[in-house]
Design a protein around this motif. Structure first.
Motif, mmCIF file in Angstrom:
data_model
loop_
_atom_site.group_PDB
_atom_site.id
_atom_site.type_symbol
_atom_site.label_atom_id
_atom_site.label_comp_id
_atom_site.label_asym_id
_atom_site.label_seq_id
_atom_site.Cartn_x
_atom_site.Cartn_y
_atom_site.Cartn_z
ATOM 1 N N ASN A 7 1.594 -26.927 13.928
ATOM 2 C CA ASN A 7 1.184 -26.355 15.205
ATOM 3 C C ASN A 7 -0.051 -27.107 15.712
ATOM 4 O OD1 ASN A 7 -1.081 -25.339 13.853
ATOM 5 N ND2 ASN A 7 -0.335 -23.243 13.786
ATOM 6 N N PRO A 8 -0.576 -26.774 16.890
ATOM 7 C CA PRO A 8 -1.720 -27.519 17.447
ATOM 8 C C PRO A 8 -2.974 -27.500 16.574
ATOM 9 C CG PRO A 8 -0.676 -26.217 19.157
ATOM 10 C CD PRO A 8 -0.054 -25.793 17.868
ATOM 11 N N PHE A 9 -3.040 -26.590 15.601
ATOM 12 C CA PHE A 9 -4.219 -26.502 14.736
ATOM 13 C C PHE A 9 -4.000 -27.197 13.394
ATOM 14 C CE2 PHE A 9 -4.315 -22.964 17.697
ATOM 15 C CZ PHE A 9 -5.590 -23.085 18.232
ATOM 16 N N GLY A 10 -2.863 -27.871 13.258
ATOM 17 C CA GLY A 10 -2.593 -28.639 12.051
ATOM 18 C C GLY A 10 -1.941 -27.862 10.936
ATOM 19 N N HIS A 11 -1.590 -26.591 11.161
ATOM 20 C CA HIS A 11 -0.939 -25.790 10.132
ATOM 21 C C HIS A 11 0.543 -26.140 10.036
ATOM 22 C CE1 HIS A 11 -4.272 -22.639 11.015
ATOM 23 N NE2 HIS A 11 -4.652 -23.491 10.082
ATOM 24 N N ILE A 15 5.005 -23.556 5.877
ATOM 25 C CA ILE A 15 4.081 -22.810 5.006
ATOM 26 C C ILE A 15 3.665 -21.511 5.698
ATOM 27 C CG2 ILE A 15 1.792 -22.813 3.932
ATOM 28 C CD1 ILE A 15 2.088 -25.812 3.514
ATOM 29 N N LYS A 16 3.364 -21.610 6.990
ATOM 30 C CA LYS A 16 2.971 -20.427 7.754
ATOM 31 C C LYS A 16 4.093 -19.383 7.733
ATOM 32 C CE LYS A 16 1.338 -18.943 12.304
ATOM 33 N NZ LYS A 16 0.811 -19.372 13.615
ATOM 34 N N LYS A 17 5.320 -19.835 7.898
ATOM 35 C CA LYS A 17 6.460 -18.919 7.901
ATOM 36 C C LYS A 17 6.572 -18.173 6.581
ATOM 37 C CE LYS A 17 10.396 -20.116 9.801
ATOM 38 N NZ LYS A 17 11.709 -20.784 10.055
ATOM 39 N N TRP A 18 6.411 -18.893 5.475
ATOM 40 C CA TRP A 18 6.534 -18.251 4.171
ATOM 41 C C TRP A 18 5.384 -17.280 3.897
ATOM 42 C CZ3 TRP A 18 10.250 -17.217 0.972
ATOM 43 C CH2 TRP A 18 11.422 -17.975 1.011
ATOM 44 N N ILE A 19 4.191 -17.603 4.341
ATOM 45 C CA ILE A 19 3.058 -16.695 4.165
ATOM 46 C C ILE A 19 3.302 -15.407 4.950
ATOM 47 C CG2 ILE A 19 0.593 -16.326 4.625
ATOM 48 C CD1 ILE A 19 0.150 -19.284 4.086
ATOM 49 N N ILE A 20 3.795 -15.534 6.186
ATOM 50 C CA ILE A 20 4.093 -14.350 6.999
ATOM 51 C C ILE A 20 5.202 -13.528 6.355
ATOM 52 C CG2 ILE A 20 4.995 -13.546 9.223
ATOM 53 C CD1 ILE A 20 3.583 -15.950 10.520
ATOM 54 N N PHE A 115 -4.891 -15.497 4.745
ATOM 55 C CA PHE A 115 -4.550 -14.798 5.975
ATOM 56 C C PHE A 115 -4.790 -15.698 7.190
ATOM 57 C CE2 PHE A 115 -5.547 -10.319 4.111
ATOM 58 C CZ PHE A 115 -4.287 -10.290 3.545
ATOM 59 N N ALA A 116 -5.871 -16.473 7.142
ATOM 60 C CA ALA A 116 -6.233 -17.316 8.277
ATOM 61 C C ALA A 116 -5.114 -18.280 8.639
ATOM 62 C CB ALA A 116 -7.511 -18.085 7.963
ATOM 63 N N TYR A 117 -4.321 -18.672 7.648
ATOM 64 C CA TYR A 117 -3.243 -19.627 7.880
ATOM 65 C C TYR A 117 -2.119 -19.016 8.723
ATOM 66 C CZ TYR A 117 -1.049 -24.106 6.668
ATOM 67 O OH TYR A 117 -0.527 -25.377 6.717
ATOM 68 N N THR A 118 -2.070 -17.685 8.793
ATOM 69 C CA THR A 118 -1.006 -17.032 9.575
ATOM 70 C C THR A 118 -1.259 -17.121 11.077
ATOM 71 O OG1 THR A 118 -2.071 -14.842 9.542
ATOM 72 C CG2 THR A 118 -0.591 -15.385 7.699
ATOM 73 N N GLY A 119 -2.494 -17.509 11.470
ATOM 74 C CA GLY A 119 -2.734 -17.655 12.901
ATOM 75 C C GLY A 119 -4.137 -17.340 13.377
ATOM 76 N N SER A 120 -5.111 -17.365 12.489
ATOM 77 C CA SER A 120 -6.477 -17.038 12.888
ATOM 78 C C SER A 120 -7.100 -18.135 13.751
ATOM 79 C CB SER A 120 -7.348 -16.832 11.644
ATOM 80 O OG SER A 120 -8.716 -16.780 11.994
ATOM 81 N N ILE A 121 -7.728 -17.703 14.850
ATOM 82 C CA ILE A 121 -8.605 -18.584 15.618
ATOM 83 C C ILE A 121 -10.009 -18.134 15.261
ATOM 84 C CG2 ILE A 121 -9.211 -19.467 17.902
ATOM 85 C CD1 ILE A 121 -6.568 -18.162 18.883
#
Length: 268
Positions: A7-11, A15-20, A115-121
């Motif tokens: 994504n635009p933040f480099g995640h 990986i994000k999908k599996w964490i969610i 948690f931050a990897y799921t979408g924290s700004i």
């Protein structure tokens, strides 16, 4: 490679999908078994555009509020009506949901960092740091990151910047609205403070009726409404305007909440 798309933040999205998925499965029972999350207005979610949507909500715990919204948003997008039954919706979650959080909160341990990897700004708070009041300038990189997230998808923010009820709305939220002109969706939550600890990780009490009300978009004149006008509109929409306390003193209001919760108990 598509497999490692970011994504635009480099995640990395995989990986994000599996964490969610994992945290979604773990947290689901907190809103279905231990407590009962009542949802209203989830049909609004399905009609929203894919990007430039800002959700504004009152705040009761650090993490449980956001987790519940992830459940409700994804369940609604998969056709659930005011329900998060049948957790299959979490298998292919919407990956461009972000939420604004204090950087010191998201760096406070291993779990928050995951948690931050799921979408924290993560932003630097201008008014408080390490439990003390401060007064510092807004970091322009924080503002641009919020704009980047809105350009990519949906953003959740808690404009009071605290879990304490009836605190003022931070002016920064209104500035973001005037700058990026998002669709603004108010959300009112209740019951999370009674059912979870302050962080929203430990279950403090079972049998609590939790509620989430999703309201229609605010009607904002982005060019002509002042910062004060937008703040007032948000205060009323998320039911945190001081006038909500004029009828009933806060001590009586809190006692009323407890009594109402006892009457609504569904747990034997």
């Amino acid at each position: 490679m598509v497999l490692f798309k970011r994504n635009p933040f480099g995640h990395i999205l995989l990986i994000k999908k599996w964490i969610i998925r994992i945290f979604g499965i773990i947290s689901h029972g907190r809103y279905r078994r231990f407590n009962d999350l009542q949802i209203e207005g989830s049909e609004i979610i399905r009609d929203l555009p894919k990007t430039n949507v800002l959700f504004v909500s009152n705040h009761q715990t650090y993490f449980a509020d956001v987790a519940a919204m992830f459940h409700v948003f994804n369940a609604s997008l998969k056709g659930r009506v005011d329900s998060i039954k049948n957790i299959g919706y979490i298998w292919n979650p919407k990956l461009n949901i972000y939420y604004i959080a204090a950087s010191e909160t998201m760096k406070s341990g291993l779990l928050p960092k995951i948690f931050a990897y799921t979408g924290s700004i993560s932003i630097q708070r201008t008014w408080r740091s390490a439990g003390k009041d401060v007064n510092r300038q807004v970091k322009m990189s924080d503002i641009s990151n919020i704009g980047k997230a809105l350009d990519d998808g949906w953003v959740i923010t808690f404009p009071q910047g605290t879990t304490t009820p009836f605190k003022p709305i931070r002016r920064g939220t209104a500035h973001i609205i005037k700058t990026y002109k998002p669709i603004v969706i108010p959300i009112v939550i209740d019951g999370f403070r009674r059912s979870f600890d302050k962080k929203g990780l430990a279950i403090k009490k079972r049998g609590v009726l939790q509620s989430m009300v999703i309201k229609p978009p605010l009607e904002i004149d982005y060019e002509n409404d002042s910062i004060k006008d937008i703040i007032t509109q948000i205060e009323y929409a998320i039911e945190q305007h001081p006038s909500f306390l004029k009828v009933t003193p806060i001590e009586e209001y809190q006692k009323y909440e407890e009594e109402l919760n006892k009457k609504r108990k569904f747990w034997g």
